[in-house]
Write an enzyme that holds these catalytic residues in place. Structure first.
Site, PDB file in Angstrom:
ATOM      1  N   LYS A 166     -10.751  30.239 -52.294  1.00  0.00           N
ATOM      2  CA  LYS A 166     -11.085  29.795 -53.646  1.00  0.00           C
ATOM      3  C   LYS A 166     -11.757  30.907 -54.441  1.00  0.00           C
ATOM      4  O   LYS A 166     -11.490  31.079 -55.633  1.00  0.00           O
ATOM      5  CB  LYS A 166     -11.977  28.546 -53.603  1.00  0.00           C
ATOM      6  CG  LYS A 166     -11.199  27.329 -53.119  1.00  0.00           C
ATOM      7  CD  LYS A 166     -11.976  26.049 -53.263  1.00  0.00           C
ATOM      8  CE  LYS A 166     -11.120  24.882 -52.763  1.00  0.00           C
ATOM      9  NZ  LYS A 166     -11.861  23.630 -52.681  1.00  0.00           N
TER      10      LYS A 166
ATOM     11  N   LYS B 213      -3.463  19.239 -53.296  1.00  0.00           N
ATOM     12  CA  LYS B 213      -3.630  18.661 -54.626  1.00  0.00           C
ATOM     13  C   LYS B 213      -3.783  19.751 -55.660  1.00  0.00           C
ATOM     14  O   LYS B 213      -3.391  19.612 -56.803  1.00  0.00           O
ATOM     15  CB  LYS B 213      -4.936  17.869 -54.679  1.00  0.00           C
ATOM     16  CG  LYS B 213      -4.978  16.633 -53.887  1.00  0.00           C
ATOM     17  CD  LYS B 213      -6.363  16.074 -54.161  1.00  0.00           C
ATOM     18  CE  LYS B 213      -6.776  15.077 -53.146  1.00  0.00           C
ATOM     19  NZ  LYS B 213      -8.213  14.833 -53.208  1.00  0.00           N
TER      20      LYS B 213
ATOM     21  N   LYS C 255      -0.205  24.738 -47.036  1.00  0.00           N
ATOM     22  CA  LYS C 255      -0.337  23.289 -46.845  1.00  0.00           C
ATOM     23  C   LYS C 255      -0.071  22.557 -48.162  1.00  0.00           C
ATOM     24  O   LYS C 255      -0.275  23.110 -49.247  1.00  0.00           O
ATOM     25  CB  LYS C 255      -1.708  22.939 -46.276  1.00  0.00           C
ATOM     26  CG  LYS C 255      -2.816  22.894 -47.291  1.00  0.00           C
ATOM     27  CD  LYS C 255      -4.069  22.264 -46.709  1.00  0.00           C
ATOM     28  CE  LYS C 255      -5.116  22.049 -47.768  1.00  0.00           C
ATOM     29  NZ  LYS C 255      -5.166  20.730 -48.347  1.00  0.00           N
TER      30      LYS C 255
HETATM   31  P1  ATP Z   1      -6.263  20.060 -51.598  1.00  0.00           P
HETATM   32  O1  ATP Z   1      -5.173  19.107 -51.268  1.00  0.00           O
HETATM   33  O2  ATP Z   1      -6.175  20.588 -52.996  1.00  0.00           O
HETATM   34  O3  ATP Z   1      -6.516  21.109 -50.594  1.00  0.00           O
HETATM   35  P2  ATP Z   1      -8.437  18.793 -50.447  1.00  0.00           P
HETATM   36  O4  ATP Z   1      -7.965  19.217 -49.125  1.00  0.00           O
HETATM   37  O5  ATP Z   1      -9.774  19.259 -50.891  1.00  0.00           O
HETATM   38  O6  ATP Z   1      -7.509  19.144 -51.625  1.00  0.00           O
HETATM   39  P3  ATP Z   1      -9.292  16.089 -50.122  1.00  0.00           P
HETATM   40  O7  ATP Z   1      -8.874  14.941 -50.926  1.00  0.00           O
HETATM   41  O8  ATP Z   1     -10.714  16.391 -50.231  1.00  0.00           O
HETATM   42  O9  ATP Z   1      -8.313  17.260 -50.528  1.00  0.00           O
HETATM   43  O10 ATP Z   1      -8.870  15.895 -48.634  1.00  0.00           O
HETATM   44  C1  ATP Z   1      -8.819  14.651 -48.041  1.00  0.00           C
HETATM   45  C2  ATP Z   1      -8.353  14.762 -46.618  1.00  0.00           C
HETATM   46  O11 ATP Z   1      -6.975  15.126 -46.564  1.00  0.00           O
HETATM   47  C3  ATP Z   1      -9.092  15.798 -45.762  1.00  0.00           C
HETATM   48  O12 ATP Z   1      -9.398  15.227 -44.507  1.00  0.00           O
HETATM   49  C4  ATP Z   1      -8.083  16.906 -45.599  1.00  0.00           C
HETATM   50  O13 ATP Z   1      -8.256  17.607 -44.389  1.00  0.00           O
HETATM   51  C5  ATP Z   1      -6.784  16.141 -45.588  1.00  0.00           C
HETATM   52  N1  ATP Z   1      -5.641  16.964 -46.012  1.00  0.00           N
HETATM   53  C6  ATP Z   1      -5.544  17.653 -47.183  1.00  0.00           C
HETATM   54  N2  ATP Z   1      -4.354  18.286 -47.250  1.00  0.00           N
HETATM   55  C7  ATP Z   1      -3.679  17.992 -46.104  1.00  0.00           C
HETATM   56  C8  ATP Z   1      -2.394  18.344 -45.596  1.00  0.00           C
HETATM   57  N3  ATP Z   1      -1.562  19.112 -46.278  1.00  0.00           N
HETATM   58  N4  ATP Z   1      -2.019  17.860 -44.395  1.00  0.00           N
HETATM   59  C9  ATP Z   1      -2.855  17.062 -43.683  1.00  0.00           C
HETATM   60  N5  ATP Z   1      -4.088  16.692 -44.106  1.00  0.00           N
HETATM   61  C10 ATP Z   1      -4.505  17.144 -45.308  1.00  0.00           C
END
Ligand code: ATP
Ligand code: LTN
Length: 330
Positions: free
Chosen positions: A111, A196, A193
Site C-alpha cells: 500500500k 476489492k 488475489k
Molecule cells: P481487498 O479485497 O481490497 O484486499 P481486504 O482484503 O482488505 O480488501 P476485507 O473485506 O477486509 O478485504 O477482507 C475480508 C476477508 O476476506 C479477510 O479475511 C481476507 O483475508 C479475505 N479475503 C480477501 N480477499 C480474498 C481472496 N482473494 N481470497 C480469499 N480470501 C480473501
C-alpha cells in the site's frame, strides 16, 4: 466455549474471494465457538472515505454477514466504532509495537508503494488496530484469508510481549486459514488475489453483481494455454476457476475433472456462471429481505454483548498498566 473473532472492511464490493476465503468459514464455525463478527469501519478510515457512503457500506456489510448465514441468535454481529475500546486498546498496543515490525508487513509495503502523497500513519498502524480487535475478546481462533496470515503473527507477537512485560492478560490467538479458497485470484490476472481495492471491476465477482454481469465477467476471465480442463498449478487462471466451481458445488476435483473431460474453456465458464448465479440469487434475496429495523436491532444487541467483554478486558489492561480511573482509586 472457545471464541472466534473476525471482521471485514466496509469498503468496495464484497467479492467471492471474501466469501470463499472468510465468510463461508465463519458460518461453518459459528456453532462450535462463541463468535464475534465485526464490521471494521475504523480500518476503512485508513483510506479516504465519503462519510455517507461509509455509513451505507457499513450497514451493507452487516447485511451480507446475515445473508451468508451468520445467525444473530448464536453469533454477535457489531460495528467496530460502536465499541470505543477497540481504538483505546489499539493506542496501548501501538506503544509496545515497533515501527520496524510494522514496516515489515507486506500489505503495508504494497500500500505504501502505491501512495504518491506520502503514506498515512493509519496504514502503518492498521495491523495494530486489528490486533486490538482480536485481543479484546480473548479470541482463540481467527478465520481469515491467506493475506491476513502475517497480521495474525504480529497479533500473537504483541500479545506475548504484553503478557511478558505486564503479566498474563491476553490469550494467544490462532489463525484459521482454509486449505482451499484462502486465496481466490483475480479474474484478469491470476498472479494477484481478487481484491476489492482492484481498480479493474472486471477482476472480481461482487456478491451483489447481477446475473448478466457475472456471465460477462466470467466469459472475459483470462485463461492459460492448454485445453484440457484439470486442476494444474502451472495453469493458475484455470485452477482458480475450477477452485471456485469446486467450493460452490462441493464436488471433488476428480468428479469435476471427469465432468469436464473433453470439454473446453467456454463450457467451463458457462457452467461456472450458472453455478455462481444460482448461488448468489437466494443470497441476494436474503440481503434485500432484512429490514432496516431488524438490522438496527441486531447491531444494537451486538454492540451490547461486545461492549461487556471489551470493557472487562480494558479494565484488566488498565490495571496492569497502572491506568486507574478516579472511580477505581481508593
Ligand atoms: P481487498 O479485497 O481490497 O484486499 P481486504 O482484503 O482488505 O480488501 P476485507 O473485506 O477486509 O478485504 O477482507 C475480508 C476477508 O476476506 C479477510 O479475511 C481476507 O483475508 C479475505 N479475503 C480477501 N480477499 C480474498 C481472496 N482473494 N481470497 C480469499 N480470501 C480473501
Ligand atoms: N485486516 C482484515 C480485516 C480485519 C480483521 C480484524 C480480520 C480487521 N480486524 C480482526 C480478523 C480479525 C482484512 O481482511 N483486511
Amino acid at each position: 466455549m472457545k471464541r472466534i473473532f473476525s471482521g471485514a472492511q466496509p469498503t468496495g464490493g464484497f467479492h467471492l474471494g471474501n466469501y470463499l476465503g472468510a465468510l463461508r468459514n465463519w458460518v461453518e464455525l459459528q456453532r462450535e465457538y462463541e463468535s464475534f463478527f465485526c464490521v471494521v469501519n475504523l480500518h476503512a478510515l485508513t483510506n479516504p472515505q465519503d462519510p455517507k457512503e461509509l455509513a451505507a457500506k457499513t450497514r451493507e456489510v452487516a447485511r451480507l454477514y446475515l445473508a451468508a448465514g451468520i445467525d444473530p441468535e448464536v453469533s454477535t454481529i457489531f460495528i467496530q466504532s460502536d465499541v470505543p475500546e477497540h481504538a483505546e486498546l489499539a493506542w496501548i498496543l501501538n506503544c509496545i509495537a515497533r515501527v520496524a515490525e510494522l514496516e515489515r508487513m507486506t500489505q503495508y509495503k504494497d500500500k505504501a508503494a502505491k501512495q504518491r502523497e506520502g503514506v498515512g500513519a493509519g496504514i502503518l498502524n492498521y495491523p495494530v488496530l486489528m490486533a486490538a480487535d482480536i485481543l479484546l475478546y480473548k479470541t482463540d481462533l481467527v478465520p481469515v484469508g491467506h493475506d491476513q496470515k502475517q497480521h495474525l503473527e504480529l497479533t500473537r507477537d504483541l500479545a506475548e510481549r504484553f503478557n511478558r512485560d505486564y503479566g498474563e492478560t491476553f490469550r494467544i490467538p490462532e489463525a484459521f486459514i482454509p486449505k482451499v479458497g484462502a486465496r481466490i485470484m483475480s479474474l484478469s490476472n491470476p498472479q494477484k488475489k481478487m481484491a476489492k481495492s482492484d481498480e479493474n471491476p472486471q477482476s472480481s465477482i461482487a456478491l451483489l453483481d447481477d446475473a448478466e454481469t457475472i456471465r460477462r465477467k466470467l466469459k472475459r476471465a483470462v485463461t492459460d494455454s492448454g485445453t484440457e480442463i484439470r486442476f494444474d498449478e502451472t495453469r493458475p487462471a484455470l485452477t482458480n476457476l475450477l477452485t471456485i466451481y469446486r467450493l460452490l458445488t462441493q464436488r471433488t476435483p476428480q468428479e469435476i475433472e471427469e465432468h469436464f473431460a473433453g470439454k473446453g474453456y467456454a463450457q467451463l465458464k458457462g457452467e461456472l456462471a450458472d453455478v455462481v448465479v444460482e448461488f448468489l440469487r437466494p443470497f441476494q434475496e436474503r440481503v434485500h429481505g432484512i429490514s432496516d429495523e431488524e438490522l438496527e436491532r441486531i447491531l444494537e444487541s451486538g454492540r451490547e454483548r461486545a461492549s461487556g467483554i471489551a470493557r472487562a478486558t480494558m479494565e484488566e489492561v488498565k490495571n496492569r498498566l497502572g491506568l486507574h480511573g478516579a472511580h477505581s482509586r481508593n
